[in-house]
Design a protein around this motif. Structure first.
Motif, PDB file in Angstrom:
ATOM      1  N   MET A  78      89.811   3.663  29.531  1.00  0.00           N
ATOM      2  CA  MET A  78      90.155   4.993  30.037  1.00  0.00           C
ATOM      3  C   MET A  78      90.866   5.847  28.995  1.00  0.00           C
ATOM      4  O   MET A  78      90.822   7.072  29.062  1.00  0.00           O
ATOM      5  CB  MET A  78      91.018   4.859  31.299  1.00  0.00           C
ATOM      6  N   THR A  79      91.532   5.206  28.035  1.00  0.00           N
ATOM      7  CA  THR A  79      92.194   5.955  26.963  1.00  0.00           C
ATOM      8  C   THR A  79      91.237   6.215  25.801  1.00  0.00           C
ATOM      9  O   THR A  79      91.672   6.581  24.714  1.00  0.00           O
ATOM     10  CB  THR A  79      93.423   5.194  26.432  1.00  0.00           C
ATOM     11  N   GLU A  80      89.945   5.999  26.041  1.00  0.00           N
ATOM     12  CA  GLU A  80      88.899   6.120  25.023  1.00  0.00           C
ATOM     13  C   GLU A  80      89.067   5.065  23.936  1.00  0.00           C
ATOM     14  O   GLU A  80      88.765   5.281  22.766  1.00  0.00           O
ATOM     15  CB  GLU A  80      88.870   7.526  24.412  1.00  0.00           C
ATOM     16  N   GLY A  81      89.562   3.894  24.346  1.00  0.00           N
ATOM     17  CA  GLY A  81      89.754   2.787  23.423  1.00  0.00           C
ATOM     18  C   GLY A  81      88.846   1.627  23.757  1.00  0.00           C
ATOM     19  O   GLY A  81      87.935   1.725  24.599  1.00  0.00           O
ATOM     20  N   ILE A 134      93.360   3.826  13.119  1.00  0.00           N
ATOM     21  CA  ILE A 134      92.142   3.051  12.895  1.00  0.00           C
ATOM     22  C   ILE A 134      91.316   3.061  14.187  1.00  0.00           C
ATOM     23  O   ILE A 134      91.861   2.863  15.277  1.00  0.00           O
ATOM     24  CB  ILE A 134      92.484   1.608  12.492  1.00  0.00           C
ATOM     25  N   PRO A 135      90.008   3.273  14.105  1.00  0.00           N
ATOM     26  CA  PRO A 135      89.178   3.259  15.316  1.00  0.00           C
ATOM     27  C   PRO A 135      89.347   1.945  16.072  1.00  0.00           C
ATOM     28  O   PRO A 135      89.409   0.873  15.449  1.00  0.00           O
ATOM     29  CB  PRO A 135      87.750   3.405  14.766  1.00  0.00           C
ATOM     30  N   PRO A 136      89.450   1.999  17.406  1.00  0.00           N
ATOM     31  CA  PRO A 136      89.683   0.784  18.192  1.00  0.00           C
ATOM     32  C   PRO A 136      88.672  -0.324  17.927  1.00  0.00           C
ATOM     33  O   PRO A 136      89.033  -1.499  17.893  1.00  0.00           O
ATOM     34  CB  PRO A 136      89.594   1.282  19.644  1.00  0.00           C
ATOM     35  N   PHE A 137      87.407   0.040  17.738  1.00  0.00           N
ATOM     36  CA  PHE A 137      86.375  -0.963  17.483  1.00  0.00           C
ATOM     37  C   PHE A 137      86.704  -1.752  16.220  1.00  0.00           C
ATOM     38  O   PHE A 137      86.645  -2.989  16.201  1.00  0.00           O
ATOM     39  CB  PHE A 137      85.016  -0.278  17.343  1.00  0.00           C
ATOM     40  N   VAL A 138      87.078  -1.052  15.161  1.00  0.00           N
ATOM     41  CA  VAL A 138      87.367  -1.702  13.883  1.00  0.00           C
ATOM     42  C   VAL A 138      88.673  -2.495  13.959  1.00  0.00           C
ATOM     43  O   VAL A 138      88.754  -3.642  13.507  1.00  0.00           O
ATOM     44  CB  VAL A 138      87.444  -0.658  12.755  1.00  0.00           C
ATOM     45  N   ALA A 139      89.706  -1.885  14.543  1.00  0.00           N
ATOM     46  CA  ALA A 139      91.017  -2.533  14.605  1.00  0.00           C
ATOM     47  C   ALA A 139      90.963  -3.835  15.396  1.00  0.00           C
ATOM     48  O   ALA A 139      91.460  -4.879  14.944  1.00  0.00           O
ATOM     49  CB  ALA A 139      92.033  -1.582  15.237  1.00  0.00           C
ATOM     50  N   THR A 140      90.355  -3.794  16.562  1.00  0.00           N
ATOM     51  CA  THR A 140      90.336  -4.987  17.410  1.00  0.00           C
ATOM     52  C   THR A 140      89.304  -6.006  16.937  1.00  0.00           C
ATOM     53  O   THR A 140      89.436  -7.195  17.238  1.00  0.00           O
ATOM     54  CB  THR A 140      90.065  -4.606  18.880  1.00  0.00           C
ATOM     55  N   PHE A 274      83.486   5.775  28.931  1.00  0.00           N
ATOM     56  CA  PHE A 274      84.192   5.674  27.656  1.00  0.00           C
ATOM     57  C   PHE A 274      84.674   7.030  27.156  1.00  0.00           C
ATOM     58  O   PHE A 274      85.060   7.157  26.000  1.00  0.00           O
ATOM     59  CB  PHE A 274      83.267   5.036  26.612  1.00  0.00           C
ATOM     60  N   ASP A 275      84.662   8.021  28.002  1.00  0.00           N
ATOM     61  CA  ASP A 275      85.164   9.325  27.576  1.00  0.00           C
ATOM     62  C   ASP A 275      85.837  10.039  28.741  1.00  0.00           C
ATOM     63  O   ASP A 275      85.594   9.739  29.906  1.00  0.00           O
ATOM     64  CB  ASP A 275      84.033  10.201  27.017  1.00  0.00           C
ATOM     65  N   ARG A 276      86.738  10.944  28.416  1.00  0.00           N
ATOM     66  CA  ARG A 276      87.393  11.836  29.376  1.00  0.00           C
ATOM     67  C   ARG A 276      88.260  11.116  30.402  1.00  0.00           C
ATOM     68  O   ARG A 276      88.587  11.672  31.431  1.00  0.00           O
ATOM     69  CB  ARG A 276      86.371  12.710  30.109  1.00  0.00           C
ATOM     70  N   GLY A 277      88.656   9.882  30.162  1.00  0.00           N
ATOM     71  CA  GLY A 277      89.590   9.206  31.048  1.00  0.00           C
ATOM     72  C   GLY A 277      89.095   8.937  32.446  1.00  0.00           C
ATOM     73  O   GLY A 277      89.887   8.818  33.380  1.00  0.00           O
ATOM     74  N   ASN A 278      87.769   8.825  32.602  1.00  0.00           N
ATOM     75  CA  ASN A 278      87.206   8.569  33.925  1.00  0.00           C
ATOM     76  C   ASN A 278      87.220   7.075  34.217  1.00  0.00           C
ATOM     77  O   ASN A 278      86.545   6.284  33.548  1.00  0.00           O
ATOM     78  CB  ASN A 278      85.767   9.087  33.994  1.00  0.00           C
ATOM     79  N   GLY A 279      88.012   6.684  35.196  1.00  0.00           N
ATOM     80  CA  GLY A 279      88.093   5.270  35.542  1.00  0.00           C
ATOM     81  C   GLY A 279      88.350   5.070  37.018  1.00  0.00           C
ATOM     82  O   GLY A 279      88.960   5.916  37.676  1.00  0.00           O
ATOM     83  N   TRP A 280      87.873   3.933  37.536  1.00  0.00           N
ATOM     84  CA  TRP A 280      88.012   3.635  38.957  1.00  0.00           C
ATOM     85  C   TRP A 280      88.297   2.153  39.084  1.00  0.00           C
ATOM     86  O   TRP A 280      87.411   1.325  38.889  1.00  0.00           O
ATOM     87  CB  TRP A 280      86.743   4.029  39.702  1.00  0.00           C
ATOM     88  N   LEU A 281      89.536   1.807  39.378  1.00  0.00           N
ATOM     89  CA  LEU A 281      89.946   0.406  39.390  1.00  0.00           C
ATOM     90  C   LEU A 281      89.219  -0.428  40.450  1.00  0.00           C
ATOM     91  O   LEU A 281      88.827  -1.563  40.154  1.00  0.00           O
ATOM     92  CB  LEU A 281      91.466   0.320  39.579  1.00  0.00           C
ATOM     93  N   PRO A 282      89.011   0.074  41.685  1.00  0.00           N
ATOM     94  CA  PRO A 282      88.212  -0.712  42.635  1.00  0.00           C
ATOM     95  C   PRO A 282      86.802  -0.987  42.114  1.00  0.00           C
ATOM     96  O   PRO A 282      86.212  -2.022  42.408  1.00  0.00           O
ATOM     97  CB  PRO A 282      88.177   0.171  43.899  1.00  0.00           C
ATOM     98  N   GLY A 283      86.266  -0.046  41.322  1.00  0.00           N
ATOM     99  CA  GLY A 283      84.950  -0.269  40.737  1.00  0.00           C
ATOM    100  C   GLY A 283      84.951  -1.444  39.782  1.00  0.00           C
ATOM    101  O   GLY A 283      83.961  -2.177  39.672  1.00  0.00           O
TER     102      GLY A 283
END
Length: 329
Positions: A78-81, A134-140, A274-283
């Motif tokens: 949700m944080t685009e990470g 650092i981009p999350p993909f590379v860092a993690t 993966f963009d704009r903070g769209n998330g749904w925890l029950p989903g």
């Protein structure tokens, strides 16, 4: 007019009206619901004993470990990470937990070490992403290699056995007829639901992905909260390590490698984007269940594990296709 049984027949005109009324409600159901229902139907017909109470509880128990890391993964995405290291960190936490348990026999100390390892890697991920940019993909991806390497070095590639009987009981035990891992999963879902939808932290998570500039103008320390999100993921990896070690009755240096893929798939299937903070925890819960049902059903029909990975990827594509079709309808 009454029918031959004396009951009043439903007017023909009401059937289209009923269909029209139900269509919007059915259209609002996420794709993960349809896929979960379809998977349940398919495996109920093809998998012997799939709908038995014992097997359904088994699905829930096995899915509990995935849920524990899918919940923080939802917040991270949700944080685009992204956190590709979570499976490797979970493995390292499990190895550390098992080694301390063998050396000291103290469950509290072993769990504290596992949580500490997870917290360190979570904060490191957050610092690399937020502090150094650092981009999350590379860092993690980098921390994935570090965690996996440490787990192999510490164990010399061998399982850590002799952890005693207390930890395995956490996975095999029951309370009121419900497996303990399910109780733990429900408790942590409740905690994350409260955090995301009832606290300032949750509001910041939505804003980090949806309107980060607004947080800057409001004087919010963005990097601090971003590090917190990744640190939370590390801590949850430590908690999940307790269940994984209990399930295997050992600490294995490759036990959870690749589990981050299942977590990301579950989050994506659940509708978090993966963009704009769209998330749904029950989903995310629905996504975890879909992945769990798929793996369990494929096991029942004798499908090898390598094909199961491909099947999970196909599951994600099918759900995304359903959502795309719904968006265009």
């Amino acid at each position: 007019m009454p029918d031959m049984h004396g009951t009043r027949a439903l007017p023909r005109a009401s059937l289209p009206a009923l269909t029209t009324a139900l269509k919007p409600a059915l259209g609002r159901l996420p794709g993960s619901v349809w896929v979960l229902l379809l998977l349940t139907l398919v495996f109920a017909l093809t998998g012997q004993g799939f709908l038995s109470v014992s097997n359904l509880l088994n699905v829930g128990t096995q899915s509990s470990i995935l849920l524990l890391i899918a919940l923080p993964m939802t917040l991270i995405i949700m944080t685009e990470g992204l956190d590709l290291s979570m499976g490797a960190v979970l493995t390292l936490c499990g190895v550390a937990l098992a080694m301390v348990m063998v050396a000291t026999g103290s469950l509290l100390l072993a769990l504290a070490v596992a949580l500490g390892v997870g917290l360190v890697f979570g904060m490191l991920n957050g610092a690399l992403v937020a502090g150094l940019g650092i981009p999350p993909f590379v860092a993690t991806l980098g921390t994935l290699g570090v965690a996996q390497g440490l787990a192999l070095v510490l164990t010399d590639g061998q399982s850590v056995v002799g952890i005693g009987d207390i930890i395995p009981l956490l996975y095999s035990g029951e309370l009121l007829g419900i497996p303990l891992p399910l109780w733990l999963a429900v408790a942590f879902y409740g905690l994350f639901h409260w955090l995301l939808y009832r606290t300032r932290f949750g509001a910041y998570v939505f804003a980090l992905g949806g309107n980060r500039e607004a947080l800057k103008f409001a004087g919010v320390r963005i990097n601090r909260w971003l590090v917190t999100v990744y640190a939370l993921g590390g801590v949850m990896a430590g908690i999940a390590a307790l269940l994984l070690t209990a399930r295997m009755n050992a600490g294995h240096p490759t036990a959870a490698i690749g589990l981050e893929f299942d977590a990301i798939a579950a989050v994506a299937v659940g509708g978090t984007t993966f963009d704009r903070g769209n998330g749904w925890l029950p989903g995310t819960v629905l996504g975890v269940l879909a992945v769990g049902v798929l793996r369990n059903g494929l096991n029942l029909v004798g499908v090898q594990s390598s094909i199961q990975v491909a099947a999970i990827g196909l599951l994600v594509l099918v759900v995304l296709l359903i959502e795309s079709i719904k968006g265009k309808a």
